[in-house]
Design an enzyme around this catalytic site. Structure first.
Site: not given
Length: 377
Positions: A183-185
């Site tokens: 779910n990170k950039n």
């Protein structure tokens, strides 16, 4: 349930699929040329001397503690309003976390004033977490570190390409750590990166991430070595080329993605002004940031009210989360007896709203209208 508006949106497409296929077809899938290419991307984009790809950010944080010379019985100051890895890494080396409070409801990063209050002769380092991708007050933190001869580790997993006074987060302290969790950039499923300007730290990080071996299999396969020695007790913290190939595609997408997130944040900022009973952390920030998540804090509230508001948002098809349960309240960390009133309030009254580049203004209108009704009915 399937949410009408999810918390985040995986930014994957055919490019990632093709990158994985190309890597598999290359017949080299473990740590190799793609990892090296991704490391070079970080060196170039972060204006830093060294980048070392890692299996995940937790492992990067663990190695950062080792590189900074943190040992059994030492103390490391860190926030409690963060994911548990930011404190777990301290325990991995036998040191003790000393939890500092956050600055305010409007600035939910670690408070420099509380950091200085908690320094003792045993303090060896500070771990800074740039919450939601917004920079902590690094001028004050670095001044404190220099005054007391402390190392600074930046947990910048929320902030790839975020800036503080023209410097990229992760490049201001001694070591910076990044996450590529799903779910990170920048997402590769699992994975991470350690960056530093310290030549010795980089050399040791490369050694320790692969069992303390003097050469890796990719070097031997390329004819650059035929044997290896093991000179330190290391770990298996290597990234693989399959994930690195995805990371390279994600890095290409990142600038455009962050620009779109700026628009989403601007819409939120404008529309949330009309919602009574809500505090918007970092509302005054003028730095370029990643906008990893969208936290809000309820005024004059309690955990029961916060949970009721979340339930009403969920019933309307809007997914939310909480960032984060306070670490000092977890059973394993209660022994440290931290008293953090501002962190406690935010932990009980924070709601993380959906944040991703593809969110439309109409969807944000719907989120804010639903939130307004839920908070003020």
């Amino acid at each position: 349930m399937a949410y009408k508006i999810p918390l985040f949106d995986l930014n994957f497409g055919e490019e990632e699929i093709q990158a994985v296929a190309d890597t598999i077809n290359s017949n080299w899938i473990s740590t190799g040329p793609k990892c090296e290419e991704l490391e070079q991307q970080f060196v170039d984009k972060f204006y830093v001397k060294h980048a070392v790809s890692m299996s995940n950010c937790t492992d990067a944080l663990h190695l950062a503690c080792i590189l900074c010379g943190i040992k059994e019985g030492d103390e490391v100051i860190c926030p409690s309003l963060t994911f548990a890895a930011s404190a777990n890494c301290i325990r991995y080396v036998g040191a003790h976390p000393v939890f500092a409070d956050i600055s305010s409801f409007e600035d939910i990063n670690i408070d420099p004033k509380d950091i200085e209050k908690k320094i003792t002769p045993k303090t060896k380092a500070i771990i800074v977490v740039h919450m939601a991708g917004f920079p902590a007050n690094m001028d004050e933190i670095m001044a404190i570190a220099n005054k007391y001869n402390l190392r600074v580790i930046e947990d910048a997993c929320h902030g790839p390409l975020s800036e503080y006074k023209g410097k990229k987060l992760g490049t201001i302290g001694d070591v910076g750590c990044f996450s590529f969790f799903s779910n990170k950039n920048i997402s590769t499923g699992e994975g991470g990166m350690l960056i530093t300007n310290n030549d010795d730290y980089a050399k040791k990080a490369r050694l320790l991430r692969s069992h303390g071996m003097t050469t890796m299999s990719y070097q031997r396969a390329g004819g650059h070595a035929t044997s290896y020695d093991i000179v330190e007790l290391g770990y298996n913290y290597r990234m693989d080329d399959i994930r690195a190939s995805i990371g390279l595609v994600q890095m290409k997408k990142l600038p455009k993605n962050l620009q779109q997130r700026l628009h989403v944040r601007k819409w939120y900022n404008e529309k949330l002004q009309r919602v009574k009973g809500v505090i918007l952390p970092f509302a005054q920030n003028e730095e370029f940031v990643s906008n990893y998540i969208m936290p809000i804090v309820l005024k004059d509230s309690n955990v029961e009210k916060r949970d009721r508001v979340r339930e009403k948002l969920h019933a309307a098809g809007i997914q939310t989360s909480v960032h984060y349960p306070a670490i000092h309240k977890f059973s394993i960390y209660k022994q440290y007896g931290a008293i953090l009133p501002t962190t406690d309030y935010v932990t009980d009254n924070e709601i993380t709203l959906p944040m991703y580049a593809a969110l439309t203004e109409d969807e944000i209108d719907f989120i804010v209208e639903t939130l307004d009704t839920a908070v003020n009915e």
